[in-house]
Design a protein around this motif. Structure first.
Motif, mmCIF file in Angstrom:
data_model
loop_
_atom_site.group_PDB
_atom_site.id
_atom_site.type_symbol
_atom_site.label_atom_id
_atom_site.label_comp_id
_atom_site.label_asym_id
_atom_site.label_seq_id
_atom_site.Cartn_x
_atom_site.Cartn_y
_atom_site.Cartn_z
ATOM 1 N N THR A 46 0.853 -1.185 0.000
ATOM 2 C CA THR A 46 0.000 0.000 0.000
ATOM 3 C C THR A 46 0.883 1.228 0.000
ATOM 4 N N ASP A 47 0.606 2.182 -0.899
ATOM 5 C CA ASP A 47 1.423 3.397 -0.947
ATOM 6 C C ASP A 47 0.841 4.479 -0.041
ATOM 7 N N ARG A 48 1.422 5.663 -0.068
ATOM 8 C CA ARG A 48 0.989 6.765 0.804
ATOM 9 C C ARG A 48 -0.456 7.188 0.562
ATOM 10 N N ASP A 49 -0.923 7.025 -0.682
ATOM 11 C CA ASP A 49 -2.305 7.412 -1.025
ATOM 12 C C ASP A 49 -3.304 6.299 -0.743
ATOM 13 N N GLN A 50 -2.848 5.237 -0.091
ATOM 14 C CA GLN A 50 -3.664 4.064 0.220
ATOM 15 C C GLN A 50 -4.069 3.272 -1.029
ATOM 16 N N SER A 51 -3.350 3.483 -2.137
ATOM 17 C CA SER A 51 -3.558 2.672 -3.330
ATOM 18 C C SER A 51 -2.751 1.387 -3.175
ATOM 19 N N LEU A 88 -3.854 0.171 -8.099
ATOM 20 C CA LEU A 88 -5.308 0.103 -8.005
ATOM 21 C C LEU A 88 -5.794 0.872 -6.786
ATOM 22 N N PRO A 89 -6.888 1.623 -6.922
ATOM 23 C CA PRO A 89 -7.504 2.185 -5.716
ATOM 24 C C PRO A 89 -7.950 1.011 -4.833
ATOM 25 N N ARG A 90 -8.036 1.257 -3.550
ATOM 26 C CA ARG A 90 -8.372 0.183 -2.612
ATOM 27 C C ARG A 90 -9.653 -0.554 -3.014
ATOM 28 N N TRP A 91 -10.698 0.153 -3.451
ATOM 29 C CA TRP A 91 -11.958 -0.512 -3.783
ATOM 30 C C TRP A 91 -11.797 -1.450 -4.978
ATOM 31 N N GLU A 92 -10.954 -1.098 -5.953
ATOM 32 C CA GLU A 92 -10.720 -1.982 -7.094
ATOM 33 C C GLU A 92 -9.915 -3.201 -6.664
ATOM 34 N N GLU A 95 -11.834 -10.326 -4.416
ATOM 35 C CA GLU A 95 -13.062 -11.116 -4.315
ATOM 36 C C GLU A 95 -13.271 -11.968 -5.567
ATOM 37 N N GLN A 96 -13.018 -11.390 -6.739
ATOM 38 C CA GLN A 96 -13.189 -12.142 -7.981
ATOM 39 C C GLN A 96 -12.169 -13.271 -8.089
ATOM 40 N N LEU A 97 -10.932 -13.016 -7.695
ATOM 41 C CA LEU A 97 -9.913 -14.066 -7.717
ATOM 42 C C LEU A 97 -10.247 -15.169 -6.716
ATOM 43 N N ALA A 98 -10.725 -14.793 -5.541
ATOM 44 C CA ALA A 98 -11.101 -15.784 -4.534
ATOM 45 C C ALA A 98 -12.249 -16.647 -5.039
ATOM 46 N N GLU A 99 -13.197 -16.033 -5.718
ATOM 47 C CA GLU A 99 -14.337 -16.781 -6.260
ATOM 48 C C GLU A 99 -13.876 -17.793 -7.299
#
Length: 103
Positions: free
Chosen positions: A29-34, A55-59, A65-69
């Motif tokens: 995670t970088d300083r911008d929480q990406s 990637l932004p955190r939400w992405e 989640e998609q990889l886990a699925e």
């Protein structure tokens, strides 16, 4: 995208490109929480560049989640490669044991 760039992308020199994780480097995670994922690009087996997918955190959460699925579904690569050790739980998570589990 200009047409010459598009034609270059379709050119056969780009047909054997691969993007892979750099196994020695961790996602962070970088300083911008990406979320930053170090990647290695190769073309026809030859190293081209090291990059980071940002990637932004939400992405990143959506991707996780998609990889886990995909990896925990019955018939997934993990359960096929380790049929006596991988077990899909009711939550959808995959449990991989160090020792074979009873059938």
């Amino acid at each position: 995208m200009p047409s010459e760039q598009r034609s270059r992308i379709r050119d056969s020199t780009y047909t054997d490109c691969r993007i892979q994780l750099i196994l020695g480097l961790r996602t962070y995670t970088d300083r911008d929480q990406s979320i930053r994922i170090p990647l290695w690009i190769s073309n026809s087996g030859r190293h081209v560049a090291d990059i980071e997918l940002t990637l932004p955190r939400w992405e990143a959460v959506l991707l996780r989640e998609q990889l886990a699925e995909v990896t925990s579904a019955p018939g997934s690569v993990v359960t096929e490669l380790l049929p006596d050790r991988a077990m899909v739980l009711e939550s959808g998570a995959t449990l991989v044991s160090k020792v074979p589990h009873p059938a």
